[in-house]
Write an enzyme that holds these catalytic residues in place. Structure first.
Site, PDB file in Angstrom:
ATOM      1  N   VAL A   9       0.864  -1.178   0.000  1.00 20.68           N
ATOM      2  CA  VAL A   9       0.000   0.000   0.000  1.00 20.68           C
ATOM      3  C   VAL A   9       0.897   1.223   0.000  1.00 20.68           C
ATOM      4  CG1 VAL A   9      -2.012  -1.075   1.106  1.00 20.68           C
ATOM      5  CG2 VAL A   9      -0.222  -0.044   2.523  1.00 20.68           C
ATOM      6  N   SER A  10       0.344   2.334  -0.453  1.00 19.92           N
ATOM      7  CA  SER A  10       1.151   3.548  -0.578  1.00 19.92           C
ATOM      8  C   SER A  10       1.277   4.329   0.721  1.00 19.92           C
ATOM      9  CB  SER A  10       0.564   4.461  -1.655  1.00 19.92           C
ATOM     10  OG  SER A  10       0.549   3.796  -2.896  1.00 19.92           O
ATOM     11  N   THR A  11       0.215   4.323   1.529  1.00 20.58           N
ATOM     12  CA  THR A  11       0.220   5.129   2.748  1.00 20.58           C
ATOM     13  C   THR A  11      -0.225   4.297   3.946  1.00 20.58           C
ATOM     14  OG1 THR A  11      -2.051   5.880   2.413  1.00 20.58           O
ATOM     15  CG2 THR A  11      -0.300   7.256   1.468  1.00 20.58           C
ATOM     16  N   GLN A  14      -3.908   3.187   4.520  1.00 18.79           N
ATOM     17  CA  GLN A  14      -4.485   2.147   3.677  1.00 18.79           C
ATOM     18  C   GLN A  14      -4.302   0.792   4.350  1.00 18.79           C
ATOM     19  OE1 GLN A  14      -2.178   3.157   0.168  1.00 18.79           O
ATOM     20  NE2 GLN A  14      -4.039   3.828  -0.866  1.00 18.79           N
TER      21      GLN A  14
END
Length: 188
Positions: A9-11, A14
């Protein structure tokens, strides 16, 4: 033959649960996951660990290709490395594998789509920032470190590089804080 899952996940806000569940349902005995940008392979230690330990016959599984990376070049380099090791990549959505030549072509196209999607995301983000600036709403990110603290440490004789390391900020942040001091002195 090992089936190894990779989730990303990017952040931090999430959730990895859906990816992990799907990878487990796909038969992955080992699942490595991490939080980080897919724009580059740099700094993604879990992916690096997987790539170090894959052997001939092993399979790397991801839910969607954009979880592996959003750079066509990075994705193709990963597929090439897997191929050199005798391993393969399987993407669950849409179901595709690099075990055959047709799969490699599809992965190339999907990689290009992920790359283009990243460009669209950045364009939308830039447009939103520009619109907010035009309305006077956008002020940038909140500062993590007070400029006065930086100036105090510099005045005490600490080097700019050491201040940056101690406060976990870039040297550019230190220079900007000092520029602010110069601007205040000029206005007196």
């Amino acid at each position: 033959m090992a089936c190894i899952g990779y989730a990303r996940v990017s952040t931090t806000d999430q959730d990895l649960d859906i990816q992990n569940a799907r990878l487990k349902a796909a038969g992955c005995e080992i699942i490595r996951s991490e939080t980080g940008s897919g724009a580059s392979r740099k700094g993604r230690s879990e992916l690096d660990t997987i790539m170090q330990f894959l052997h001939a016959g092993d399979e790397l599984v991801v839910l969607r290709l954009d979880r592996l990376g959003r750079s066509t070049r990075d994705v193709l380099n990963l597929v090439h490395e897997l191929d050199e090791k005798g391993a393969s990549l399987r993407v669950l959505e849409p179901e595709v594998t690099t075990a055959g030549s047709m799969g490699q072509m599809v992965v190339t196209i999907l990689g290009m789509v992920a790359d283009l999607e990243l460009k669209f995301i950045k364009d939308r983000q830039r447009a939103g920032i520009d619109a907010a600036k035009a309305e006077g709403v956008y002020k940038g990110r909140k500062k993590n470190v007070d400029d006065a603290e930086i100036r105090r440490r510099i005045a005490a004789g600490t080097t700019k590089a050491q201040v940056a390391r101690d406060l976990n900020v870039s040297r550019m942040t230190v220079y900007r804080a000092l520029e602010g001091q110069d601007a205040q002195l000029d206005s007196i």
